[in-house]
Design a protein around this motif. Structure first.
Motif, mmCIF file in Angstrom:
data_model
loop_
_atom_site.group_PDB
_atom_site.id
_atom_site.type_symbol
_atom_site.label_atom_id
_atom_site.label_comp_id
_atom_site.label_asym_id
_atom_site.label_seq_id
_atom_site.Cartn_x
_atom_site.Cartn_y
_atom_site.Cartn_z
ATOM 1 N N SER A 245 0.826 -1.204 0.000
ATOM 2 C CA SER A 245 0.000 0.000 0.000
ATOM 3 C C SER A 245 0.864 1.258 0.000
ATOM 4 N N ILE A 246 2.000 1.219 0.697
ATOM 5 C CA ILE A 246 2.886 2.387 0.687
ATOM 6 C C ILE A 246 3.465 2.573 -0.714
ATOM 7 N N ASN A 247 3.895 1.465 -1.324
ATOM 8 C CA ASN A 247 4.437 1.553 -2.679
ATOM 9 C C ASN A 247 3.402 2.127 -3.636
ATOM 10 N N ALA A 248 2.151 1.652 -3.499
ATOM 11 C CA ALA A 248 1.099 2.110 -4.400
ATOM 12 C C ALA A 248 0.829 3.598 -4.178
ATOM 13 N N TYR A 249 0.886 4.034 -2.914
ATOM 14 C CA TYR A 249 0.668 5.459 -2.620
ATOM 15 C C TYR A 249 1.705 6.313 -3.348
ATOM 16 N N VAL A 250 2.956 5.878 -3.296
ATOM 17 C CA VAL A 250 4.014 6.655 -3.940
ATOM 18 C C VAL A 250 3.872 6.602 -5.461
ATOM 19 N N ASP A 251 3.621 5.402 -5.992
ATOM 20 C CA ASP A 251 3.588 5.259 -7.453
ATOM 21 C C ASP A 251 2.346 5.886 -8.077
ATOM 22 N N ARG A 252 1.200 5.730 -7.413
ATOM 23 C CA ARG A 252 -0.048 6.147 -8.064
ATOM 24 C C ARG A 252 -0.564 7.497 -7.616
ATOM 25 N N ILE A 253 -0.155 7.972 -6.439
ATOM 26 C CA ILE A 253 -0.669 9.257 -5.964
ATOM 27 C C ILE A 253 0.443 10.308 -5.988
ATOM 28 N N VAL A 254 1.564 9.987 -5.314
ATOM 29 C CA VAL A 254 2.616 10.997 -5.165
ATOM 30 C C VAL A 254 3.261 11.323 -6.507
ATOM 31 N N ALA A 255 3.721 10.290 -7.227
ATOM 32 C CA ALA A 255 4.479 10.521 -8.460
ATOM 33 C C ALA A 255 3.667 11.295 -9.504
ATOM 34 N N PRO A 256 2.416 10.880 -9.798
ATOM 35 C CA PRO A 256 1.682 11.644 -10.819
ATOM 36 C C PRO A 256 1.452 13.098 -10.412
ATOM 37 N N ARG A 257 1.186 13.311 -9.104
ATOM 38 C CA ARG A 257 0.909 14.673 -8.682
ATOM 39 C C ARG A 257 2.140 15.568 -8.798
ATOM 40 N N ILE A 258 3.287 15.033 -8.377
ATOM 41 C CA ILE A 258 4.499 15.857 -8.439
ATOM 42 C C ILE A 258 4.877 16.121 -9.890
ATOM 43 N N LYS A 259 4.639 15.132 -10.737
ATOM 44 C CA LYS A 259 4.893 15.302 -12.171
ATOM 45 C C LYS A 259 4.039 16.462 -12.698
ATOM 46 N N GLN A 260 2.793 16.492 -12.214
ATOM 47 C CA GLN A 260 1.843 17.487 -12.704
ATOM 48 C C GLN A 260 2.152 18.882 -12.143
ATOM 49 N N THR A 261 2.379 18.963 -10.817
ATOM 50 C CA THR A 261 2.525 20.285 -10.211
ATOM 51 C C THR A 261 3.913 20.867 -10.379
ATOM 52 N N ALA A 262 4.954 20.028 -10.371
ATOM 53 C CA ALA A 262 6.312 20.581 -10.399
ATOM 54 C C ALA A 262 7.121 20.116 -11.597
ATOM 55 N N GLY A 263 6.565 19.196 -12.388
ATOM 56 C CA GLY A 263 7.305 18.708 -13.542
ATOM 57 C C GLY A 263 8.478 17.826 -13.184
ATOM 58 N N VAL A 264 8.463 17.306 -11.948
ATOM 59 C CA VAL A 264 9.557 16.430 -11.509
ATOM 60 C C VAL A 264 9.067 14.983 -11.539
ATOM 61 N N THR A 265 9.866 14.109 -12.142
ATOM 62 C CA THR A 265 9.496 12.696 -12.216
ATOM 63 C C THR A 265 10.091 11.957 -11.020
ATOM 64 N N ILE A 266 9.246 11.136 -10.344
ATOM 65 C CA ILE A 266 9.727 10.374 -9.193
ATOM 66 C C ILE A 266 9.928 8.930 -9.624
ATOM 67 N N LYS A 267 11.126 8.399 -9.393
ATOM 68 C CA LYS A 267 11.366 6.972 -9.598
ATOM 69 C C LYS A 267 11.623 6.348 -8.234
ATOM 70 N N ARG A 268 10.750 5.392 -7.853
ATOM 71 C CA ARG A 268 10.890 4.751 -6.555
ATOM 72 C C ARG A 268 11.934 3.631 -6.655
ATOM 73 N N VAL A 269 12.878 3.615 -5.717
ATOM 74 C CA VAL A 269 13.879 2.546 -5.660
ATOM 75 C C VAL A 269 13.629 1.748 -4.387
ATOM 76 N N PRO A 270 13.065 0.542 -4.480
ATOM 77 C CA PRO A 270 12.765 -0.199 -3.251
ATOM 78 C C PRO A 270 14.040 -0.730 -2.593
ATOM 79 N N ILE A 271 14.140 -0.551 -1.283
ATOM 80 C CA ILE A 271 15.267 -1.122 -0.542
ATOM 81 C C ILE A 271 14.707 -1.874 0.664
ATOM 82 N N ASP A 272 15.535 -2.728 1.260
ATOM 83 C CA ASP A 272 15.076 -3.542 2.380
ATOM 84 C C ASP A 272 15.199 -2.784 3.694
ATOM 85 N N ASP A 273 16.195 -1.910 3.774
ATOM 86 C CA ASP A 273 16.454 -1.205 5.016
ATOM 87 C C ASP A 273 17.296 0.025 4.679
ATOM 88 N N ALA A 274 16.914 1.170 5.247
ATOM 89 C CA ALA A 274 17.665 2.392 4.969
ATOM 90 C C ALA A 274 19.121 2.255 5.411
#
Lengths: 279, 408
Positions: free
Chosen positions: B54-83
């Motif tokens: 659900s967190i991944n989907a939030y970033v991919d489907r809500i955050v990324a499209p919105r930031i693309k739209q409002t700021a023209g910045v593309t977000i690419k999510r890089v999944p990691i196991d631990d920071a």
């Protein structure tokens, strides 16, 4: 000589491998820390090599490497001897080869875990009253779950490594032996085996070294303690930076075990070369 | 004859190691309009724990499209196991003087932030530059200004708040335990039905800290700045006694522990154990929604409270797109995206923003969100929050657990 064609590759590989090991050794003795000032020390070696968990981890790693390689080789030999000439065998063997080790480990949990498909089926068929009566096959202290996953993955590898050579010998030499009146059994043990075991030895050596080094399967199917050397070094590596030299020492132990296995394999092949001309 | 090949290869290796020239634009000093212009059209790589659908989907489907739209910045999510893995990579890159990294934003907090910040692996301080931080974040609130006891000093911007909860099935446990003492009794009465992830798993490590607070005389002593590793080891003795006491009654009689929270969830979902846990009050509701957990799944906190923390977004020292990263973080802290994050249909997590700064319309949107049966109401969670101990003491407990519990 043959190897000269690949010398640029050897040079690059050698530089990376030797460079990597060299850096690791320097870091492990405190000469090249990621942070802080260099200070020569053998603390990491003393800490790791005197720890009980390292000994337990080495035993476990050796046990799963030898047992799973042994069972895999046994199964591979049986398959090559009995059903190696069917095309279907080879097709079926490609399935486990295509599955990554991590997926194989998870599949083992789903199938052989206490609440997995196997247990549910046994319950549905009335073999057990409750899933908790199903024997513990994954995350067990001996490592049967790990061994099972490795055997499933490595049997096809060994078969496909070895079978082409067996087939070639069969076509060229076994017919000669049979013409001269050897039984199928005698042709196998008298002709095919002596000519082909060195490649089987190399194949199983590769498997054994892989099992000593790989982490996915023991990470998913192992127990918290004792943990395999790969899991131990990974956990130390992910720990604080202070623990980094210890992670390297554990990894060096793994490397040492791999070198011992390779030395044994090469020694066997070398001795054979002393006695007969090779294939 | 093949000498030229060596030359080509060595040349390749050398160019690969060479550093790109640093950008002359300084986003930390430039006016925000210029920052926005500079960032537009860029792509940022966001490294984050990838273990929640659900967190991944939030970033991919809500955050990324919105930031693309409002700021023209593309977000690419890089999944990691631990920071932790990423912080170690950054330190390695720092020691190799690799000035152009691969990650622009990292989701971080606690000991990882401490390691990264104290070793100069982060870019900043940037948080105060962000308009949404200026408008909507209460930067002086102790749970935002301090990350596991360490001042953030603007090197990270708060993204959300998490709290430790226990997950149970009310069809199987009508009266869940309300304290560690009751949990001990419950575990003893229900052998094999409880376990926790093996530390250093993030959630397993949180569980032992949670237990420490209750069995070793409350949380206050562990927050003191004077507490050091040796004192902590001494004070943790009752914790090891407690954990060893329940061990024979755990799943698999404590001979092994789930290696991470995913495994524990799997055991809970299949009914092999009756409780799970986690540092995300909304995770249970999300897993109920996608039918992983039974419908009767609920969460509980302890009467004396459970651990709570804030998690943040930071920018690595060698992020290739530091300007665009700042813009993306600013957008992620916008009321729109934070309200969407609060919605259990997306993630269901507490906001990092102060809702009193919202416009009327935004507050109304917030009121309409129902967070699902399995998530405790916000005020119940808020009343049971306990602060985290200092991040540098956490590894002491993790090491202690290995020696005192796992290897005994």
């Amino acid at each position: 000589m043959k190897w000269q064609g690949s010398s640029p590759l050897l040079l690059l590989m050698g530089a990376y491998v030797c460079g990597g090991i060299g850096m690791a050794v320097l870091e492990s003795v405190g000469a090249a820390p990621l942070i802080g000032t260099p200070r020569w020390t053998l603390d990491a070696y003393v800490h790791v090599l005197t720890a009980e968990w390292l000994v337990d981890g080495m035993w476990l790693t050796m046990r799963i490497a030898l047992v799973s390689t042994g069972i895999a080789v046994g199964c591979a030999v049986m398959i090559c001897m009995c059903i190696g000439h069917f095309a279907l065998t080879r097709t079926l063997l490609l399935i486990p080869l295509a599955v990554p080790h991590l997926v194989a480990a998870l599949l083992t949990v789903w199938i052989a875990g206490q609440s997995g498909w196997g247990a549910r089926m046994a319950h549905a068929l009335g073999i057990v009253d409750h899933w908790s009566d199903v024997p513990i096959l994954t995350n067990d202290t001996f490592g049967w779950g790990i061994i099972f996953a490795y055997v499933w993955k490595e049997v096809p590898f060994i078969v496909l490594f070895w079978l082409p050579i067996v087939v070639r010998i069969r076509e060229e030499w076994v017919r000669v032996a049979r013409v001269h009146g050897a039984s199928a059994w005698r042709a196998w043990w008298g002709v095919v085996w002596p000519l082909s075991w060195p490649s089987l030895a190399i194949g199983s050596g590769i498997v054994c070294v892989f099992v000593i080094g790989a982490i996915e399967v023991p990470y998913v199917l192992g127990v918290t303690h004792p943990a395999s050397l790969s899991v131990l070094s990974f956990e130390l590596y992910r720990g604080t930076l202070v623990e980094r030299p210890q992670a390297i020492v554990v990894a060096l132990c793994q490397m040492l075990m791999c070198l011992v296995v390779l030395a044994i394999v090469l020694f066997c092949i070398w001795r054979r070369g002393q006695r007969h001309a090779g294939w | 004859m093949k000498r030229w090949m060596y030359c080509v290869m060595i040349a390749c290796v050398c160019t690969a190691c060479g550093a790109n020239p640093p950008a002359s634009f300084d986003p930390l000093r430039a006016p925000w309009d210029e920052v926005l212009t500079e960032a537009s059209g860029k792509t940022v790589h966001l490294a984050m724990w990838g273990g929640s659908e659900s967190i991944n989907a939030y970033v991919d489907r809500i955050v990324a499209p919105r930031i693309k739209q409002t700021a023209g910045v593309t977000i690419k999510r890089v999944p990691i196991d631990d920071a932790k893995d990423l912080v170690n990579k950054l330190l390695l890159e720092k020691s190799e003087r690799k000035t152009t990294g691969t990650i622009d934003i990292v989701w971080i907090n606690g000991e990882n932030f401490r390691t990264a910040k104290t070793n100069g692996a982060l870019f900043g301080p940037f948080a105060a530059q962000l308009p949404n931080v200026q408008q909507h974040v209460d930067v002086d609130a102790p749970d935002i200004a301090y990350d596991f006891g360490l001042a953030t000093d603007g090197y990270e911007a708060p993204w959300g708040k998490a709290q430790f909860v226990f997950i149970y099935d009310q069809a199987k446990i009508p009266n869940p335990p309300k304290s560690m003492e009751q949990l001990r009794t419950w575990v003893r009465d229900n052998p094999g039905m409880f376990t926790y992830p093996a530390p250093p798993d993030f959630n397993g490590s949180a569980f032992i800290r949670q237990a420490l607070y209750e069995v070793a005389g409350g949380h206050e002593p562990f927050l003191e700045q004077t507490m050091d590793a040796q004192q902590l080891s001494g004070r943790a003795q009752p914790l090891w006694a407690y954990l060893n006491e329940i061990e024979p009654f755990l799943w698999r009689a404590g001979k092994t522990y789930p290696e991470n929270i995913g495994k524990l969830d799997m055991l809970y979902a299949s009914g092999e154990v009756w409780m799970s846990m986690g540092y995300d009050p909304a995770r249970a509701a999300n897993l109920v929604k996608n039918n992983t957990f039974p419908k009767t799944t609920r969460t509980f906190v302890l009467d004396k409270g459970t651990l709570a923390n804030t998690h943040y977004l930071a920018i690595p020292f060698n992020a290739p797109q530091q300007t665009a990263a700042m813009v993306a973080i600013n957008e992620m802290l916008s009321p729109e995206l934070q309200i969407a994050k609060f919605d259990p249909n997306n993630w269901g997590e507490d906001m990092a923003l102060d809702a009193t700064t919202f416009r009327e319309q935004q507050r109304a949107a917030l009121q309409r969100i129902h967070r699902g049966e399995a998530t405790l109401p916000t005020d119940v969670l808020a009343k049971h929050r306990l602060p985290e101990m200092r991040g540098d003491l956490v590894p002491v407990l993790e090491e202690g657990w290995k020696n005192e519990v796992a290897r005994k």
